[in-house]
Scaffold this motif. Sequence first.
Motif, PDB file in Angstrom:
ATOM      1  N   MET A   1      22.773   9.738  38.560  1.00 40.35           N
ATOM      2  CA  MET A   1      21.611  10.181  38.711  1.00 40.35           C
ATOM      3  C   MET A   1      20.827   9.756  37.341  1.00 40.35           C
TER       4      MET A   1
ATOM      5  N   THR B   1      17.829   9.741  34.375  1.00 42.87           N
ATOM      6  CA  THR B   1      17.371  10.810  33.634  1.00 42.87           C
ATOM      7  C   THR B   1      15.903  11.031  34.077  1.00 42.87           C
TER       8      THR B   1
ATOM      9  N   LEU C   1      16.403  13.376  37.086  1.00 46.33           N
ATOM     10  CA  LEU C   1      16.537  14.786  36.866  1.00 46.33           C
ATOM     11  C   LEU C   1      15.121  15.512  36.595  1.00 46.33           C
TER      12      LEU C   1
ATOM     13  N   GLN D   1      13.151  16.409  39.362  1.00 43.44           N
ATOM     14  CA  GLN D   1      13.489  17.414  40.105  1.00 43.44           C
ATOM     15  C   GLN D   1      13.435  19.047  39.473  1.00 43.44           C
ATOM     16  N   ILE D   2      13.400  18.774  38.002  1.00 43.22           N
ATOM     17  CA  ILE D   2      13.393  20.127  37.294  1.00 43.22           C
ATOM     18  C   ILE D   2      11.675  20.435  37.510  1.00 43.22           C
TER      19      ILE D   2
ATOM     20  N   LEU E   1      17.671  22.041  42.119  1.00 39.80           N
ATOM     21  CA  LEU E   1      18.845  20.973  41.210  1.00 39.80           C
ATOM     22  C   LEU E   1      19.935  21.091  42.258  1.00 39.80           C
TER      23      LEU E   1
ATOM     24  N   LEU F   1      22.168  17.997  42.893  1.00 37.87           N
ATOM     25  CA  LEU F   1      23.359  17.473  42.046  1.00 37.87           C
ATOM     26  C   LEU F   1      24.455  17.887  42.803  1.00 37.87           C
TER      27      LEU F   1
ATOM     28  N   GLU G   1      25.619  14.639  44.801  1.00 31.03           N
ATOM     29  CA  GLU G   1      26.182  13.519  43.702  1.00 31.03           C
ATOM     30  C   GLU G   1      27.618  14.030  43.106  1.00 31.03           C
TER      31      GLU G   1
END
Length: 306
Positions: A1, A3, A6, A9-10, A256, A260, A263
Amino acid sequence: MTTILLIEQILNGLQFGVMLFLTAAGLTLVFGVMGLINLAHGSLFMIGAFAAAAVAGATGSFLLASAASIAAAAAAGAVVEIAVIRRLYGRDHLDQVLATFALILIFSEGTRWLFGSSPLFLDVPSWLSGPVTLPGGILYPLYRLVLIAVGLVIAAGLFLLISRTRLGVRIRAGEADREMIAALGVDISKLYTVVFALGAALAGLAGALVGAIQSVQVGMGEPVLILAFVVIVIGGIGSIKGALVGAILVGLTDTLGGVLLPELFRLFMDNAAATATGSALATMLIYILMAVVLILRPTGLYGERA
């Protein structure tokens, strides 16, 4: 994944969390002040979404639609409190659960009768559509950023309302000792109506804001209600700060986890199995989080300890 993914998604988790906060804040106010278990709170979320979709379809104005969602949900909440809820304060929680569950059925069938069974769609206004470029070259939808900002502004407003205004003093006093403030001359019935309408208005606004992202349909409030209960259990019943922290934790954990975990499982199994296993476990994460919090702090993160 990557950055960038990520961070996106945050932000999605934060947006989901602040929308949960709008629903959970009203629920925790009602339970904290009135001691009432209101299963119909999700129906007020749905009423706000349908009112917004109807007004937006008639006028084309998203701002008028948002105002209509607040007004419709607050009015429905006030009527419900006066006509039904007021008769339940002296009853045990089982009676409250049964009565408010009946309200879910009434609101669902009434909404279906008025608007039909087909979903309605509330479009994002043109002045809020499209992406914006964040630092690092991240493209993120403007509307979702506005949702985050609106949720945080409302959270700050609620903190000020509860801590700095006369109404807030009465709400906190009613939560601590309702018999005493009634003896001091405060109209406790009127206070309860105001608190219930305020909680309903917050839920209705959340329904309108979320309705522009997903379809508006009958029964859309029940999944939100379940998550709102998880939020107030994690944050602590009656605590606005706890509702905000709990909602953000739930939003981030749910979002998340759904990204995650698949993954992670792809390191040990094929793509299809990893996706199925990771997605299944991701739906459990928020309840695992709730269980851990209750083990460590049975009254929630910011709930009052006995």
